[in-house]
Design a protein around this motif. Structure first.
Motif, short mmCIF file in Angstrom:
data_model
loop_
_atom_site.label_atom_id
_atom_site.label_comp_id
_atom_site.label_asym_id
_atom_site.label_seq_id
_atom_site.Cartn_x
_atom_site.Cartn_y
_atom_site.Cartn_z
N LEU A 22 17.08 2.10 9.12
CA LEU A 22 17.67 3.49 8.91
C LEU A 22 18.89 3.48 9.86
CD1 LEU A 22 14.34 5.56 9.13
CD2 LEU A 22 15.67 4.51 7.06
N GLN A 36 21.25 3.35 1.02
CA GLN A 36 19.64 3.91 0.88
C GLN A 36 19.08 3.11 2.09
OE1 GLN A 36 18.25 2.38 -2.98
NE2 GLN A 36 18.68 4.18 -4.04
N GLY A 37 18.13 3.67 2.72
CA GLY A 37 17.03 2.97 3.56
C GLY A 37 15.90 3.21 3.46
N PHE A 38 15.05 2.35 3.22
CA PHE A 38 13.43 2.76 2.86
C PHE A 38 12.73 1.68 3.21
CE2 PHE A 38 13.40 0.37 -1.29
CZ PHE A 38 14.78 0.21 -1.59
N TYR A 41 5.61 0.99 2.18
CA TYR A 41 4.52 1.25 2.73
C TYR A 41 3.14 0.91 2.33
CZ TYR A 41 7.19 4.60 5.54
OH TYR A 41 7.95 5.03 6.62
N GLY A 42 2.50 0.68 3.29
CA GLY A 42 0.90 0.38 3.23
C GLY A 42 0.44 0.83 4.30
N PRO A 43 -0.87 0.75 4.53
CA PRO A 43 -1.80 1.14 5.42
C PRO A 43 -1.71 0.37 6.79
CG PRO A 43 -3.28 0.05 3.96
CD PRO A 43 -1.83 -0.37 3.41
N HIS A 64 15.75 2.84 -7.99
CA HIS A 64 14.71 3.22 -6.73
C HIS A 64 13.61 2.29 -6.86
CE1 HIS A 64 16.17 7.58 -6.59
NE2 HIS A 64 16.13 7.22 -5.48
N SER A 65 13.98 1.04 -7.09
CA SER A 65 13.09 -0.05 -6.97
C SER A 65 12.99 -0.76 -5.51
CB SER A 65 13.00 -1.03 -8.05
OG SER A 65 14.08 -1.59 -7.86
N ASN A 66 12.09 -1.64 -5.34
CA ASN A 66 12.22 -2.51 -4.18
C ASN A 66 13.25 -3.48 -4.17
OD1 ASN A 66 10.33 -1.20 -2.82
ND2 ASN A 66 8.58 -2.71 -3.30
N TYR A 68 14.44 -7.48 -4.53
CA TYR A 68 13.71 -8.53 -4.86
C TYR A 68 14.65 -9.80 -4.61
CZ TYR A 68 9.88 -5.83 -6.41
OH TYR A 68 9.10 -5.00 -6.67
N ILE B 117 -2.41 4.98 -0.90
CA ILE B 117 -1.03 6.22 -0.29
C ILE B 117 0.11 6.30 -1.04
CG2 ILE B 117 -2.30 6.02 1.92
CD1 ILE B 117 0.26 4.39 2.66
N ASN B 118 0.30 5.36 -2.27
CA ASN B 118 1.48 5.27 -2.77
C ASN B 118 1.68 6.18 -3.90
OD1 ASN B 118 0.85 2.24 -1.45
ND2 ASN B 118 2.94 3.00 -0.99
N ILE B 171 9.01 6.82 -2.33
CA ILE B 171 10.22 6.28 -3.02
C ILE B 171 11.52 7.39 -2.63
CG2 ILE B 171 10.98 5.77 -5.29
CD1 ILE B 171 8.18 5.42 -6.10
N HIS B 174 10.52 8.98 1.87
CA HIS B 174 10.82 8.22 3.09
C HIS B 174 11.95 7.62 3.05
CE1 HIS B 174 6.71 9.67 4.03
NE2 HIS B 174 6.70 9.13 5.05
N ALA B 175 12.74 7.67 1.92
CA ALA B 175 14.12 7.01 1.86
C ALA B 175 15.19 7.50 2.03
CB ALA B 175 14.04 6.38 0.25
N ILE B 176 15.87 7.18 2.86
CA ILE B 176 17.29 7.78 3.36
C ILE B 176 18.26 7.50 2.38
CG2 ILE B 176 19.01 7.74 5.15
CD1 ILE B 176 17.14 8.17 7.01
N GLU B 177 18.88 8.57 2.12
CA GLU B 177 19.91 8.59 1.01
C GLU B 177 20.98 9.52 1.24
OE1 GLU B 177 19.51 7.36 -3.32
OE2 GLU B 177 17.29 8.16 -3.04
N THR B 274 16.04 4.34 -11.73
CA THR B 274 16.04 3.20 -12.10
C THR B 274 16.23 2.98 -13.53
OG1 THR B 274 14.29 3.14 -10.43
CG2 THR B 274 14.35 1.09 -11.75
N ASP B 359 5.54 -0.90 -8.05
CA ASP B 359 7.03 -1.11 -8.24
C ASP B 359 7.61 -1.04 -9.69
OD1 ASP B 359 9.62 -0.70 -6.85
OD2 ASP B 359 9.92 -2.72 -6.88
N VAL B 360 8.64 0.04 -9.64
CA VAL B 360 9.21 0.08 -11.17
C VAL B 360 10.80 -0.54 -10.90
CG1 VAL B 360 9.75 1.72 -12.89
CG2 VAL B 360 7.85 2.11 -11.35
#
Lengths: 192, 392, 310, 111
Positions: A22, A36-38, A41-43, A64-66, A68, B117-118, B171, B174-177, B274, B359-360
């Motif tokens: 961030l 973008q900074g993200f 997330y998981g538990p 808006h994907s991760n 890879y 949680i997603n 998505i 929690h993402a800074i944009e 996306t 993830d998409v």
């Protein structure tokens, strides 16, 4: 600089890899980029491996994907090299930047045959020397900017001073310490 | 006049609420919406807002408290996700049928089980017919802008219905944009104060929440239905005014490269961005593709969708929610209905995708367009209800 | 402060006739008495949990409430009134409301002891300036006399019927007043209708004019569910008090006060035998039920006396 | 927004005219509802025996014992449902409880 730079961070829960990503987004934003900074997330809780991402671009990025196939990978904790395939999908034009007191080539054997650039910075020691505590975030940030060139160095340093001044308004001694950590990392990062 | 910032979606929504300065907020933590009441209670602690914050013991009580507060003539807001929205279920109906224009920041998350949680849309989609307006955001910017417009729409005398301002958990939340904020004075002038004609604390006594006998119940429901019908016009009126202030235009839907599209997607939320990247790639390769993003799911923009889609050859309707109808998701069913009277009309395919944070990617969206092309070539959708990116 | 029934009855009535509660129902007696304690210059905002009281007092378009009123659901009267009270505090601070308002929630034992318990507990803990009044008729009367956690041991209820094997409700009554007192709120009291209504009237006034949350538990008999002739209501409540089945006490800022100590504590059967719901307890061979009942009443009474140093 | 008074809301009202959400914008509109026709038993007030102790008045669930200037008046049969609680509490037999015939309309008026 490429039109869009994608960075993946590996850290452990509680170590601040998310915060570092961030901070990088902040720094890039301050130089007029789209960011973008993200985190992913998981538990997971303290100590578990976590991943965070940055996209830094000249134009708004709608994806808006991760990430890879990152251009750069940042490893905030060296022990992760033995737990996570950190260079998976990493561009060989890019680099992996590891918080380590080793020389870059010493790590190559642990990187699953990655043939691109390996950089190391002893963020733990730098942090101890400048801040008196192990806060590897600021030195790692300096190293990433130095290696990736994603933000012009001069703007970056100036901007970070302002940002620390704002953040540590009530603890001014932290401003200089962080600035020293940043600059020292930029000077000391070993590019292999 | 805009202020350039970089904020996460949750920060953006909390900041919008701070600028609006509502009278009451009742909220209970649940991932991923927790940050909203967290940021907001800090504003309260710092004296930056006039809002009274009620740290309730459950989401059920959060909405109950908002119902009490709104009926008392206060502007009441809450935030929740997933199981929290499910726990509010009964009160969602009570709020809407009592015509209390409460604002709820919904940070979409999969609704159990198994617990996850997603992001997906199963929480708010399940509440689609509870009588709430639903606005969805692709980005933090849209989440912020929708929040600034929400109360104007909900509180409009021709609407008088509560509103959910939805964004995708993690998505966007929690993402800074990058984001462009409106100055607080301008926000307050735009949103105004809540001044209901009647309230529990008004000059005359008021009774809210009767037992309604069969002689009146349907008339009340018909009146409520009209609020939703009227909301379409009000959403557009408020959007026009918002555009004059910010330069950012909004409709009930957003069409993207649809002018000559043969194949198109219909979808909601962050994956629209996306998919836009996929459209650009395919356009560069000479493909006539586009997409329609739904901003207002309630009221449902049936005519607008029909107009946007009727000249396409094949359309994929993307549900981020498993509709267990054995016939595709809720968005698919509603798009089918919207196009029923259109002639010509496209072939329609249902995709269930992105559940529980799957993830998409741009590649996945390209694959959908590829399958649509195939459908178009063959002239029929062999398998009309498909699941995207599921192993099998 | 001397109490006068005449003065009491000169205060404005805040519940109107024309409501549709059963003939002889205890709950409107509780409501009108509590609301009389609101000073004429103050406004009241009333909230009801779903239940007999709510569905019978606000049947569109007829409201028996002369003050503002809100009902939203069965299980959330505590939360709903806390929203109203918070809105008032916020609007008052902003200068948008001028009047002085009192906030009073009514719930039956179902909406208070059971489904609404969490919402009540949360509201008490948060410290809203309001009064929650439970009109306790010891079963879910609105849906047809199903057992609640307030239903007394052995009582015959439609989901705890007395049968050949099961002797009615097999569990003891939850001691809600004590549980509420453990929230350490400023004022908690247990009361019912007696003689000149002094006990309930004074407690209502104290509850309403004590800043912060207050709780009143009012025994409000239900002739239909308890199966007694409706005209006997005042005799039933008197016996509940004289047998110590329903003691009168209050907890003022943590101080337990016993309001009435029978000179001659009557045996529980005096109370039980007047009500059809306990009829099977008097069948030959069921004496143990009355003994069990007496034992529990004695145990709780002693515990209460100890808390009150009485 | 329709702000109709309760008296204007009847069972032939159109949906366009009904108050949104079933809200009612005045207090005590139930006072127009007659519940006196629920009675099967009827309390009868014997003023000559009444000592104005008022013990009956607060026990009425239907506000059917009007008290004016510290004195109770005759029953308000428009509301009285004939539960008999008052009859039982009277220490002076000033109230009798009789079978309702509903022949008298006496007193059945909206106060």
């Amino acid at each position: 600089m490429k039109e869009i730079v994608e960075i993946r961070w590996h850290g452990r829960g509680g170590q601040g890899a998310k915060t570092a990503s961030l901070l990088l987004a902040d720094a890039a934003f301050n130089t007029g980029r789209y960011v973008q900074g993200f985190p992913e997330y998981g538990p997971e809780r303290m100590g578990a491996p976590i991943t965070a991402y940055n996209r830094i671009s000249q134009e708004r990025c709608t994806v808006h994907s991760n990430i890879y196939e990152p251009d750069y990978v940042v490893v905030v904790d060296e022990t992760l090299l033995y737990a996570v395939d950190v260079t998976k999908g990493l561009s060989e034009e890019g680099a992996v930047i590891v918080n380590s007191d080793k020389k870059p080539e010493e790590l190559r054997g642990s990187l699953h045959g990655y043939r691109g650039k390996i950089c190391t910075v002893d963020a733990g020691r730098i942090s101890e020397e400048t801040l008196g505590k192990n806060f590897p975030n600021t030195p790692m940030l300096g190293a990433v900017v130095k290696v990736s060139g994603v933000i012009p160095e001069e703007n970056f340093v100036k901007d970070m001073r302002q940002s620390f001044a704002h953040k540590f308004a009530t603890k001014p001694q932290m401003i200089e310490g962080n600035m020293r950590a940043l600059v020292k990392a930029m000077q000391e990062v070993l590019i292999g | 006049m805009g202020i350039r910032e970089r904020l996460s979606g949750n920060e953006a929504v909390a900041y919008a609420l701070k600028q609006i300065n509502p009278d009451v907020m009742g909220a209970f933590p649940i991932t991923p919406s927790t940050e909203i009441p967290q940021y907001f209670s800090q504003y309260v602690a710092n004296g930056e807002v006039d809002t009274a914050f009620i740290p309730v013991e459950s989401e059920h009580s959060a909405l109950s408290a908002c119902i009490g507060a709104e009926a008392a003539g206060a502007r009441a807001v809450t935030a929740t996700s997933s199981c929290g929205l499910a726990l509010m279920w009964e009160l969602l109906y009570v709020a809407a049928s009592s015509r209390l224009p409460i604002t709820l920041a919904c940070v979409n998350r999969a609704l159990s089980g198994p617990i996850n949680i997603n992001n997906d849309h199963s929480d708010s989609m399940g509440a689609r017919d509870s009588g709430w307006l639903q606005l969805y955001a692709e980005t933090n910017q849209e989440a912020y802008d929708n929040m600034l417009q929400a109360m104007r729409i909900a509180e409009h005398p021709d609407v008088q219905l509560p509103v959910m301002v939805c964004q995708d958990g993690f998505i966007t939340s929690h993402a800074i944009e990058n984001i462009e904020l409106v100055e607080t004075d301008a926000v307050r002038a735009f949103v105004g104060q809540y001044r209901p004609e009647h309230s529990l604390l008004g000059p005359e006594p008021m009774s809210v929440g009767p037992y309604d006998v069969p002689a009146y119940y349907m008339e009340h429901k018909r009146h409520q239905a009209q609020g939703m019908i009227n909301a379409k016009r009000v959403i557009l009126d408020v959007a026009r005014e918002f555009e004059r202030m910010t330069g950012r235009g909004y409709g009930l839907i957003e069409t993207y490269r649809m002018e000559d599209a043969e194949c198109a997607l219909v979808l909601i939320g962050s994956s629209a961005g996306t998919a836009k990247a996929a459209v650009e790639r395919l356009r560069a390769a000479g493909k006539r593709v586009g997409l329609v993003k739904i901003r207002a799911f309630r009221p449902f923009p049936a005519e607008e969708l029909a107009a946007a889609l009727q000249n396409c050859g094949a359309v994929a309707v993307m549900d981020k929610c498993a509709g267990f109808s054995a016939g595709g998701g809720p968005l698919f069913a509603e798009v089918c209905a919207a196009l029923y009277g259109a002639a010509p009309r496209p072939l329609l395919v249902s995709y269930t995708y992105g559940l529980g944070g799957r993830d998409v990617t741009v590649d996945s969206m390209e694959r959908v367009f590829g399958e649509l092309e195939e459908t178009l070539r063959s002239g029929a959708a062999a398998e009309p209800c498909r699941w995207l990116d599921v192993r099998g | 402060m001397s109490y006068s029934l005449k003065e009491e009855l000169a205060k404005p009535e805040r519940l109107s006739g024309g409501h549709r509660m059963c003939a002889g129902c205890g709950s409107p007696i509780a409501v009108r008495t509590v609301l009389r304690a609101v000073k004429p210059e103050d406004r009241a905002v009333v909230c009801c949990a779903t239940g007999c009281l709510e569905v019978s007092t606000f049947l569109y378009p007829y409201t028996a409430w002369k003050d503002s009123f809100i009902h939203s659901a069965f299980e959330n009267a505590g939360a709903t009134i806390s929203g109203v009270e918070t809105a008032y505090a916020s609007l008052k601070k902003q200068g948008k409301v001028k009047e002085s308002c009192k906030f009073i929630a009514f719930g039956g034992d179902g909406g208070t002891y059971d489904i609404g318990f969490q919402s009540l507990s949360g509201a008490l803990e948060r410290g809203h300036d309001m009064v929650y009044v439970c009109y306790d008729n010891e079963a879910y009367m609105n849906t047809g006399i199903q057992r609640s956690s307030s239903t007394p041991h052995f009582a015959d209820a439609t989901t705890a019927p007395a049968g050949r094997v099961v002797p009615g409700k097999t569990q003891e009554k939850k001691d809600l007043t004590r549980i509420v007192a453990e929230h350490h709120i400023p004022y908690v009291a247990q009361t019912t209708f007696l003689g000149n209504f002094r006990d309930i009237s004074e407690k209502a006034e104290r509850a309403i004019y004590t800043p912060g949350p207050a709780f009143l538990n009012v025994m409000a008999p239900c002739p239909r569910g308890w199966r007694y002739p409706s005209e006997e209501l005042m005799e039933i409540t008197r016996l509940a008090v004289e047998t110590c089945v329903w003691p009168l006490f209050e907890v003022i800022e943590g101080r337990w006060v016993l309001n009435y100590q029978p000179k001659n504590k009557l045996p529980v059967e005096e109370y039980l035998k007047r009500q059809g719901r306990f009829k099977h307890m008097f069948a030959p061979g069921n004496e143990w039920m009355i003994e069990t009942c007496q034992k529990e009443v004695d145990r709780r009474w002693e515990r209460l006396c100890a808390a009150c140093n009485a | 927004m329709n702000s109709k008074r309760a008296a204007e809301i009847r069972e032939d009202i159109r949906w366009q005219e009904i108050t949104p959400g079933g809200a009612v914008y005045e207090g005590g509109t139930a006072s127009a509802v007659k519940t006196g026709d629920w009675r099967v038993m009827r309390p009868v007030f014997h003023a000559d025996r009444c000592r104005q102790c008022l013990l009956c008045a607060p026990t009425c669930p239907d506000m059917a014992i009007p008290v004016k200037d510290g004195k109770r008046e005759d029953f308000d049969y428009f509301y009285c449902k004939g539960c008999g609680i008052c009859f039982k509490v009277c220490p002076f037999q000033a109230i009798s409880f009789e079978k309702e015939t509903h022949q008298e309309v006496n007193g059945d008026g909206n106060p």
